[in-house]
Design an enzyme around this catalytic site. Structure first.
Site, PDB file in Angstrom:
ATOM      1  N   TYR A   1      -8.783   8.335  15.241  1.00  0.00           N
ATOM      2  CA  TYR A   1      -8.947   9.595  15.988  1.00  0.00           C
ATOM      3  C   TYR A   1      -9.999   9.495  17.074  1.00  0.00           C
ATOM      4  O   TYR A   1      -9.875  10.114  18.127  1.00  0.00           O
ATOM      5  CB  TYR A   1      -9.275  10.742  15.027  1.00  0.00           C
ATOM      6  CG  TYR A   1      -8.033  11.238  14.321  1.00  0.00           C
ATOM      7  CD1 TYR A   1      -6.932  11.667  15.055  1.00  0.00           C
ATOM      8  CD2 TYR A   1      -7.942  11.252  12.943  1.00  0.00           C
ATOM      9  CE1 TYR A   1      -5.775  12.098  14.433  1.00  0.00           C
ATOM     10  CE2 TYR A   1      -6.798  11.694  12.300  1.00  0.00           C
ATOM     11  CZ  TYR A   1      -5.714  12.109  13.046  1.00  0.00           C
ATOM     12  OH  TYR A   1      -4.583  12.540  12.439  1.00  0.00           O
TER      13      TYR A   1
ATOM     14  N   GLU B   1       2.297  -1.126 -12.202  1.00  0.00           N
ATOM     15  CA  GLU B   1       2.690  -0.611 -10.872  1.00  0.00           C
ATOM     16  C   GLU B   1       2.733   0.913 -10.811  1.00  0.00           C
ATOM     17  O   GLU B   1       2.140   1.528  -9.926  1.00  0.00           O
ATOM     18  CB  GLU B   1       4.060  -1.171 -10.466  1.00  0.00           C
ATOM     19  CG  GLU B   1       4.536  -0.607  -9.116  1.00  0.00           C
ATOM     20  CD  GLU B   1       5.908  -1.090  -8.694  1.00  0.00           C
ATOM     21  OE1 GLU B   1       6.486  -1.961  -9.377  1.00  0.00           O
ATOM     22  OE2 GLU B   1       6.406  -0.595  -7.667  1.00  0.00           O
TER      23      GLU B   1
ATOM     24  N   ASP C   1       8.059  -2.843 -11.657  1.00  0.00           N
ATOM     25  CA  ASP C   1       9.505  -2.660 -11.655  1.00  0.00           C
ATOM     26  C   ASP C   1      10.179  -4.006 -11.397  1.00  0.00           C
ATOM     27  O   ASP C   1       9.524  -4.961 -10.950  1.00  0.00           O
ATOM     28  CB  ASP C   1       9.931  -1.690 -10.536  1.00  0.00           C
ATOM     29  CG  ASP C   1       9.561  -0.242 -10.845  1.00  0.00           C
ATOM     30  OD1 ASP C   1       9.348   0.073 -12.034  1.00  0.00           O
ATOM     31  OD2 ASP C   1       9.496   0.561  -9.892  1.00  0.00           O
TER      32      ASP C   1
END
Lengths: 367, 623
Positions: free
Chosen positions: A100, A199, A251
């Site tokens: 910013y 995870e 996964d």
């Protein structure tokens, strides 16, 4: 050991050298340019000494001869000047604030935060310092930890607080701060014999609810998807300082394998600091494609993106071993993927009563 | 026996009324749907109005109004400022089918396009039972006649229901009012609005005012006060004549001898050639043309093909012209603010002894949709063709061009292209070959397709050259931003960090650019175009070269600075000598007599320097 302020001064000196190079080029009528290693899969090499993957020799040149190169040089000059001011005023900013702040930099303005994050990483590479030493810190904090572990954190008020990561925390665990350097965090003691990085939040909570950390003397660390630097650094310190083995439970899809790779071998994006972040001893527990088959897990079909990610992993040096090759090819053949929580097919306790004990025994961490 | 049957048939044929004829041939006549019926009626009336004005060399000022809509009944009013029609002729022109079709006069006109206004009058009568009202005045001081007309459908004769004299403000002109069943639509390709807008594009000398049923008033303004040159009538050329036409000409001929009939009523037939033809046909030069048998006619037509004749005259055509096509397109596409308009005009060519000419235009960019199929505007003798796009030679030719090399998208390099463009094609001829009587699609004539192809490619090349120039400029402009803004900031910031004075970057700039940069601006004010050209040397050595600026047709140079080394109708040439590294020189010129948009992009060239080193120009190929 050097102090924070000494490290910051050193980083600033390195950055001033970059500005000096640009200045010298301009005053000698040379087109200014900077060279940085290419940050691609093709340019990572195995570092024998540290056992991690690092950038190789191929470099790209950012030259002021092109508009994008010149813009990058201008941004670099602005960032260096900004860091100089922060060091002088003893301030720090988040990467998002850096983005910013560039609003006021005219042609040097960043168009996305991705650009400013990348430039911060480029500067780390060019100056061989950490962005924390350049007074820049990430937006995200680290992930959650539950287990038999005692740490001492120096709080923002300067107090030293000792925390037991089971007894002194709620069900969501101890939250890892964005910096886990020794000035901030000391590991006092542990009764655990294993670190398990998980995870998904759903699985982390399942293991906590089932008392897995207490019953099996395991420290559970939630990775929150692609793990933050501080999470990876924290796991590495548990491994090195407390000599705890690390297993990674994710996964069963190509994106999860990359999460494992970034914990164990280092991420391609941050290969310049792999020896600082990666835990080469970390082992992959599952879900493996073989698990999908052996445990008859519910599956989804691989998408086109999944397939191309798997194929890309076949050419990724980090996955270049027989076991991974075999598993990835198996997965491509069956065309399926599965989630950690698919184990719930056999009941909520199946993961803690059957799957994990079986897998851990197989890996030599038997009960 | 047989002859009796034939007689019976002939009797029956006679009894078929024009109403029945109309009913059977609705599609051919352009009245097959209620939407199309409205468009065709307006089209017939407006085409007549434009032809009439031009014949009288009056700048057309046409008023079209459509009213009503209750129970699908509309009232159409079309009014012009033409020469008017004498009272005696009015019933025949408006209330008699196929009247006065001058089919053996060869002249580029809109009139040859349709069945005629009487078909609209008949349609009006058949669908509403109402008569048509025509008002006409032939000049100042003459009265205006108002006739209320019906068609006697049994006899195909006009029936004047009422006639009176009225006061009319106009000096002269004609007004027709007719009612009909129809359907009024807007904003589609097949609509009265679109027909009028397209008409305005190719008739930039006309002003058309249109009032729609909801009261919306649109004025398609005139873009030029110059009338197009009058198309000249020519005699038919033997190569393209049909047997029926030939026999009719022979019957009506006033020539008493076959040889003089051929040499006076056909183009490109001299006395000598006429005798040759007659000899080949095995006839006698003194045969009476009126007495020729069908068989004789066939023999002569065959002989026509065997004799080498000069091509017909081609100065009989009246093209719109590149500048006016550009103006027409710019005016009607203004709301889309197109980025570029390319035009091309071919020289006249001939098919089957019939002269024709092709003109094209491509509108590119601006707010035109980038992902859609390009729009095609087809015109024959300044009349928009709205229907049967797929059957038309124009569409076919466009499909057979690989547009990808010109910067449009096209699957497999065939078919209609996609991209932010509109393609205009105008075919002018003394006799446009249509695929059918409905006259909405031009037939696939090899010579015509070839001319369309060549013209469109020329246009497309201009578009591509514009696009690549734009692309180059964008690239160079980016470099300009680099050296003028970014590099000075890099120097300033680097100096700030190391705490030293800001270094000079002039030499680095020259190294980065390494070109001669040409930046030009064209502005327009009150009929004058001002073109300013800045040439800056960003190479590390002094440069000398010749610099050319091409001048447009019809542009008059009113001032030029500095004095060029050479000037003529086509270009200005300056000798730029010893332009030092970092030095900038300015050239400028002004053109008078221009309209906005006539000249909005310079064509600049260099000689005596490798054009690769100069941005914004091309290599001078001229002498």
């Amino acid at each position: 050991m050097t102090t924070v302020s000494e490290r910051k001064q050193a980083a600033l000196r390195e950055m001033k050298k970059i500005a000096q190079r640009v200045y010298d080029d301009l005053s000698s009528a040379r087109i200014p340019e900077l060279e940085i290693p290419s940050r691609t899969k093709a340019n990572i090499e195995f570092d024998e000494r540290h056992g991690v993957w690092k950038y190789g020799d191929s470099a790209s040149t950012r030259s002021a001869v092109s508009l994008s190169g010149a813009q990058m040089l201008l941004r670099t000059m602005y960032v260096i000047d900004f860091i100089r001011q922060m060091v002088e005023q003893n301030k720090s900013s988040t990467l998002r604030e850096l983005y910013y702040i560039s609003e006021g930099w005219g042609e040097g303005k960043f168009s996305t935060q991705g650009d400013s994050d990348r430039l911060a990483e480029d500067l780390e590479i060019m100056t061989a310092t950490l962005r924390e030493d350049m007074s820049l810190r990430p937006e995200e904090d680290g992930a959650r930890v539950i287990g038999d572990l005692v740490i001492e954190e120096t709080t923002r008020k300067g107090e030293k607080r000792v925390i037991h990561c089971q007894d002194d925390v709620g069900d969501s665990g101890y939250s890892i701060p964005y910096t886990v350097e020794k000035e901030k965090l000391r590991i006092k003691s542990t009764g655990a014999r294993l670190v398990m990085a998980v995870e998904t939040g759903g699985m982390f909570d399942r293991l906590v609810e089932n008392g897995f950390d207490e019953n099996t003397d395991t420290i559970l660390v939630h990775l929150k998807g692609q793990p933050a630097r501080s999470t990876r650094r924290f796991i590495k310190r548990l491994n090195e300082e407390q000599k705890l083995p690390v297993v990674v439970f994710t996964d069963g899809d190509p994106w999860s394998y990359r999460i494992f790779a970034s914990v164990a071998y280092g991420a391609i994006k941050t290969a310049h600091i792999s020896e600082y972040l990666a835990t080469p001893a970390a082992e992959y527990l599952g879900i493996t494609p073989s698990d999908i088959h052996n445990y008859q897990l519910p599956t989804d079909d691989l998408t086109a993106e999944d397939i191309s990610a798997l194929q890309s992993e076949l050419s990724d040096p980090r996955f270049n071993d027989d076991l991974w090759k075999h598993e990835i090819e198996l997965q491509l053949k069956m065309g399926k993927k599965s989630e950690q929580q698919a184990l719930a097919k056999y009941g909520l306790d199946y993961v803690t009563d059957t799957y994990l004990p079986e897998k851990l025994t197989e890996m030599g961490y038997g009960f | 026996m047989r002859s009796i049957v034939a007689e019976g048939l002939a009797k029956k044929q006679k009894d078929i009324s024009v109403a029945e004829f109309f009913e059977r041939n609705k599609q051919i006549l352009g009245f097959d749907t209620s939407t199309r019926a409205l468009i065709t009626s307006v089209k017939e009336a407006v085409d007549n109005a434009l032809d009439a004005c031009e014949e009288a060399t009056v700048l057309p000022d046409i008023f079209v109004k459509i009213q009503g809509g209750e129970d699908d009944e509309y009232r159409i009013v079309v009014e012009d400022n033409g020469p008017g029609i004498v009272k005696k002729q009015i019933p025949h022109v408006f209330a008699r089918l196929l009247y006065g079709s001058r089919f053996h006069s060869y002249r580029q006109s809109r009139g040859q396009q349709g069945i005629g206004i009487s078909a609209a009058v008949l349609y009006s009568q058949l669908t509403t039972g109402r008569p048509t009202v025509v008002v006409s005045k032939i000049g100042e001081g003459y009265p205006a006649h108002r006739l209320t007309l019906l068609i006697d459908t049994k006899q195909n004769r006009p029936e004047t229901v009422q006639e009176d004299m009225v006061h009319w403000e106009r000096e002269s002109g004609t007004r027709i009012e007719l009612a009909m069943q129809g359907r009024y639509v807007r904003n589609t390709k097949h609509s009265v609005y679109e027909y009028l807008r397209s008409t305005a594009i190719v008739n930039p000398h006309a002003q058309i005012t249109f009032v729609e049923p909801d009261g919306t008033r649109t004025v398609f303004e005139r873009a030029t006060d110059r009338l197009p040159p009058q198309p000249r009538e020519i005699k038919p050329h033997p190569y393209g004549i049909e047997l029926g036409t030939f026999m009719k000409m022979a019957k009506e001929s006033t020539a008493r001898k076959l040889s003089s009939f051929l040499s006076t009523e056909f183009s490109s037939v001299s006395q000598n050639k006429a005798e040759k033809i007659i000899q080949q046909a095995g006839l006698s030069p003194s045969d009476r043309p009126g007495k020729l048998s069908l068989d004789d006619g066939k023999k002569i037509l065959k002989a026509f093909q065997g004799v080498k004749l000069m091509a017909p005259p081609t100065d009989c055509l009246s093209p719109i012209g590149e500048l006016l096509i550009k103006r027409g397109l710019r005016k009607e596409m203004e709301s889309l603010s197109p980025e570029f308009i390319a035009t091309d005009k071919r020289s006249p060519a001939v098919f089957s002894g019939i002269p024709f000419l092709v003109e094209t235009g491509i509108v590119y960019g601006g707010d035109l949709p980038a992902e859609e199929r390009v729009d095609i505007l087809r015109f024959a003798n300044r009349v928009p063709l709205l229907y049967q796009e797929g059957d038309c030679a124009i569409t076919e030719t466009i499909k057979n061009i690989d547009w990808r090399i010109y910067g449009l998208q096209q699957r497999g390099g065939k078919g209609l292209p996609y991209g932010p463009a509109i393609i205009l094609v105008h075919v002018a001829s003394v006799n446009i070959p249509f695929t059918s009587e409905s006259k909405e699609a031009i037939a696939h004539v090899e010579e015509i397709e070839k001319e369309i192809d060549l013209s469109l490619r020329q246009c497309a090349r201009k578009m591509r050259s514009h696009l690549s120039k734009q692309e180059k400029r964008v690239k160079t402009r980016r470099k300009f931003v680099l050296i003028s803004q970014i590099l000075p900031q890099i120097a300033a910031k680097a100096a700030e960090v190391v705490g030293k004075p800001v270094p000079s970057i002039d030499e680095v700039i020259i190294k980065i650019m390494n070109i001669v940069w040409v930046d030009d601006h064209v502005s327009f004010q009150k009929g004058t175009v001002t073109s300013t050209i800045d040439i800056t040397n960003y190479k590390d050595r002094a440069q000398s070269f010749q610099f050319y600026a091409a001048l447009p047709d019809g542009g008059e140079v009113v001032s030029v600075s500095p004095e060029p080394a050479e000037r003529n109708q086509r270009y200005l040439m300056w000798s730029v000598s010893k332009l030092q590294p970092g030095e900038k020189r300015q050239l400028s010129f002004q053109l008078g007599g221009m309209a906005e948009g006539d000249f909005d992009e310079n064509s600049l060239y260099v000689k005596g320097i490798d054009p690769v080193n100069v941005i914004g120009v091309e290599k001078w190929e001229g002498g």
